[in-house]
Design a protein around this motif. Structure first.
Motif, PDB file in Angstrom:
ATOM      1  N   THR A  61      -1.184  -8.075  -3.997  1.00  0.00           N
ATOM      2  CA  THR A  61      -0.261  -7.744  -2.917  1.00  0.00           C
ATOM      3  C   THR A  61      -0.769  -6.568  -2.095  1.00  0.00           C
ATOM      4  OG1 THR A  61       1.650  -8.532  -4.174  1.00  0.00           O
ATOM      5  CG2 THR A  61       2.103  -7.009  -2.373  1.00  0.00           C
ATOM      6  N   ARG A  62      -0.724  -6.746  -0.785  1.00  0.00           N
ATOM      7  CA  ARG A  62      -0.994  -5.655   0.149  1.00  0.00           C
ATOM      8  C   ARG A  62       0.278  -5.383   0.943  1.00  0.00           C
ATOM      9  NH1 ARG A  62      -3.347  -0.950   1.646  1.00  0.00           N
ATOM     10  NH2 ARG A  62      -3.535  -0.775   3.911  1.00  0.00           N
ATOM     11  N   VAL A  63       0.755  -4.148   0.911  1.00  0.00           N
ATOM     12  CA  VAL A  63       1.854  -3.712   1.761  1.00  0.00           C
ATOM     13  C   VAL A  63       1.215  -2.898   2.876  1.00  0.00           C
ATOM     14  CG1 VAL A  63       3.973  -2.369   1.888  1.00  0.00           C
ATOM     15  CG2 VAL A  63       3.502  -3.750  -0.147  1.00  0.00           C
ATOM     16  N   VAL A 100       2.417  -8.109   2.981  1.00  0.00           N
ATOM     17  CA  VAL A 100       3.634  -7.715   3.684  1.00  0.00           C
ATOM     18  C   VAL A 100       3.223  -6.779   4.808  1.00  0.00           C
ATOM     19  CG1 VAL A 100       5.855  -6.537   3.494  1.00  0.00           C
ATOM     20  CG2 VAL A 100       5.037  -7.950   1.595  1.00  0.00           C
ATOM     21  N   TYR A 101       3.495  -7.203   6.042  1.00  0.00           N
ATOM     22  CA  TYR A 101       3.109  -6.405   7.214  1.00  0.00           C
ATOM     23  C   TYR A 101       4.354  -5.716   7.753  1.00  0.00           C
ATOM     24  CZ  TYR A 101       0.605  -5.083  11.450  1.00  0.00           C
ATOM     25  OH  TYR A 101      -0.003  -4.361  12.459  1.00  0.00           O
ATOM     26  N   LEU A 102       4.357  -4.391   7.698  1.00  0.00           N
ATOM     27  CA  LEU A 102       5.565  -3.622   7.992  1.00  0.00           C
ATOM     28  C   LEU A 102       5.546  -3.028   9.392  1.00  0.00           C
ATOM     29  CD1 LEU A 102       6.156  -1.778   4.600  1.00  0.00           C
ATOM     30  CD2 LEU A 102       7.369  -3.761   5.516  1.00  0.00           C
ATOM     31  N   ARG A 145      11.552   0.295   1.355  1.00  0.00           N
ATOM     32  CA  ARG A 145      12.678  -0.512   0.851  1.00  0.00           C
ATOM     33  C   ARG A 145      12.547  -1.970   1.281  1.00  0.00           C
ATOM     34  NH1 ARG A 145      16.388  -2.715   3.651  1.00  0.00           N
ATOM     35  NH2 ARG A 145      15.878  -1.420   5.464  1.00  0.00           N
ATOM     36  N   VAL A 146      12.307  -2.199   2.576  1.00  0.00           N
ATOM     37  CA  VAL A 146      12.294  -3.563   3.073  1.00  0.00           C
ATOM     38  C   VAL A 146      11.148  -4.367   2.458  1.00  0.00           C
ATOM     39  CG1 VAL A 146      10.888  -3.104   5.142  1.00  0.00           C
ATOM     40  CG2 VAL A 146      12.540  -4.972   5.154  1.00  0.00           C
ATOM     41  N   ALA A 147      10.017  -3.724   2.194  1.00  0.00           N
ATOM     42  CA  ALA A 147       8.902  -4.429   1.552  1.00  0.00           C
ATOM     43  C   ALA A 147       9.301  -4.905   0.168  1.00  0.00           C
ATOM     44  CB  ALA A 147       7.684  -3.510   1.462  1.00  0.00           C
ATOM     45  N   LEU A 162      -2.844  -3.724  -3.742  1.00  0.00           N
ATOM     46  CA  LEU A 162      -4.049  -3.343  -3.008  1.00  0.00           C
ATOM     47  C   LEU A 162      -3.744  -2.095  -2.192  1.00  0.00           C
ATOM     48  CD1 LEU A 162      -5.340  -6.793  -1.697  1.00  0.00           C
ATOM     49  CD2 LEU A 162      -6.757  -5.106  -2.882  1.00  0.00           C
ATOM     50  N   SER A 163      -4.042  -0.945  -2.737  1.00  0.00           N
ATOM     51  CA  SER A 163      -3.723   0.310  -2.053  1.00  0.00           C
ATOM     52  C   SER A 163      -4.445   1.471  -2.713  1.00  0.00           C
ATOM     53  CB  SER A 163      -2.210   0.562  -2.086  1.00  0.00           C
ATOM     54  OG  SER A 163      -1.894   1.795  -1.475  1.00  0.00           O
ATOM     55  N   ASN A 164      -4.737   2.493  -1.908  1.00  0.00           N
ATOM     56  CA  ASN A 164      -5.290   3.752  -2.421  1.00  0.00           C
ATOM     57  C   ASN A 164      -4.232   4.847  -2.470  1.00  0.00           C
ATOM     58  OD1 ASN A 164      -7.858   2.405  -2.185  1.00  0.00           O
ATOM     59  ND2 ASN A 164      -7.874   2.963  -0.013  1.00  0.00           N
ATOM     60  N   ASN A 165      -3.016   4.499  -2.086  1.00  0.00           N
ATOM     61  CA  ASN A 165      -1.948   5.489  -1.906  1.00  0.00           C
ATOM     62  C   ASN A 165      -0.978   5.469  -3.090  1.00  0.00           C
ATOM     63  OD1 ASN A 165       0.099   7.143  -1.017  1.00  0.00           O
ATOM     64  ND2 ASN A 165       0.522   6.020   0.862  1.00  0.00           N
ATOM     65  N   PRO A 166      -0.980   6.496  -3.944  1.00  0.00           N
ATOM     66  CA  PRO A 166      -0.074   6.500  -5.098  1.00  0.00           C
ATOM     67  C   PRO A 166       1.397   6.552  -4.691  1.00  0.00           C
ATOM     68  CG  PRO A 166      -1.150   8.637  -4.865  1.00  0.00           C
ATOM     69  CD  PRO A 166      -1.822   7.709  -3.904  1.00  0.00           C
ATOM     70  N   LEU A 167       1.717   7.099  -3.516  1.00  0.00           N
ATOM     71  CA  LEU A 167       3.108   7.157  -3.072  1.00  0.00           C
ATOM     72  C   LEU A 167       3.653   5.768  -2.775  1.00  0.00           C
ATOM     73  CD1 LEU A 167       3.068  10.320  -0.771  1.00  0.00           C
ATOM     74  CD2 LEU A 167       3.743  10.139  -3.180  1.00  0.00           C
ATOM     75  N   LYS A 168       2.786   4.867  -2.343  1.00  0.00           N
ATOM     76  CA  LYS A 168       3.210   3.489  -2.087  1.00  0.00           C
ATOM     77  C   LYS A 168       3.575   2.805  -3.407  1.00  0.00           C
ATOM     78  CE  LYS A 168       1.043   1.526   1.268  1.00  0.00           C
ATOM     79  NZ  LYS A 168       0.057   0.819   2.113  1.00  0.00           N
ATOM     80  N   ARG A 169       2.764   3.043  -4.415  1.00  0.00           N
ATOM     81  CA  ARG A 169       3.067   2.507  -5.749  1.00  0.00           C
ATOM     82  C   ARG A 169       4.401   3.041  -6.252  1.00  0.00           C
ATOM     83  NH1 ARG A 169       2.478   4.341 -10.965  1.00  0.00           N
ATOM     84  NH2 ARG A 169       2.081   2.730 -12.557  1.00  0.00           N
TER      85      ARG A 169
END
Length: 223
Positions: A61-63, A100-102, A145-147, A162-169
């Motif tokens: 998953t990519r957000v 998911v494209y925000l 939230r919406v994602a 799929l992310s390098n951002n721990p805040l997204k996790r």
């Protein structure tokens, strides 16, 4: 519409989103199922690109946060467009996954015009965090939230993110989406975006170990 589709609609509607449209989308990366949503709280229109059977656990998953300058115009001042392409290729290679494209996330949530103003300040020596703050705006105003609600509606219980951002996790976990693995999405830096990437690592906590091998000696302040 099947009973299952109706259940998804009712569930999505009650959680703050409405599944509004669904269509097969042929792209240069592969054949996706495009699922469109309306955020009933903010009024934003959102989209998820689904490849294969993603229900259950472990869907790649990519957000992805909207970035007009990078995604559409190929800006070299960020890595967003390259990340979008790499994520879609990875999902197709995996055989199953979702992007998911925000919308509403432009400039880490400050909007397109404010982002352009921030870029002007960056050209004068500020880093991305300093520029946002100088404009009286948050360093990062994004909400995921919406994602999470879109992933719930699609039947996804846990993701390989799929992310390098721990805040997204952390945000997905907070909204009830389990993250079984955080998969790096590392793009080789360019001269134009190296200081931007270093700022993301040093000030926003992104995991970008490949910058240690970057050929240019820029620091977070661009020196």
């Amino acid at each position: 519409m099947t009973d299952s589709d109706g259940a998804h609609r009712n569930s999505a509607h009650s959680s703050g989103i409405e599944r509004a449209a669904e269509v097969q989308l042929s792209t240069t990366y592969g054949e996706f199922r495009a699922v469109g949503y309306l955020d009933l709280d903010r009024g934003d229109e959102q989209i998820a690109l689904v490849y294969g059977d993603i229900e259950g656990d472990g869907a790649l998953t990519r957000v992805h946060s909207e970035c007009l300058t990078g995604d559409a115009f190929g800006s070299r001042h960020c890595e967003c467009g390259d990340q979008l392409s790499a994520a879609l290729r990875a999902i197709v290679s995996e055989g199953r996954g979702v992007l998911v494209y925000l919308q509403g996330h432009e400039g880490r949530g400050i909007g397109l015009l404010a982002k352009l103003r921030a870029m002007r300040l960056q050209s004068e020596g500020m880093d991305t965090v300093e520029a946002n703050l100088a404009l009286g705006l948050p360093a990062d105003a994004r909400d995921y939230r919406v994602a999470a609600e879109m992933l719930h509606d699609l039947g996804v219980r846990s993701v390989r993110l799929l992310s390098n951002n721990p805040l997204k996790r952390e945000a997905l976990l907070r909204h009830g989406i389990k993250v079984s693995e955080q998969v790096p999405l590392l793009i080789p830096p360019r001269e134009e975006n190296l200081s931007y990437l270093v700022t993301k690592r040093e000030r926003l906590g992104h995991h970008l170990p490949h910058l240690d091998q970057a050929p240019l000696g820029h620091t977070a302040d661009g020196s």
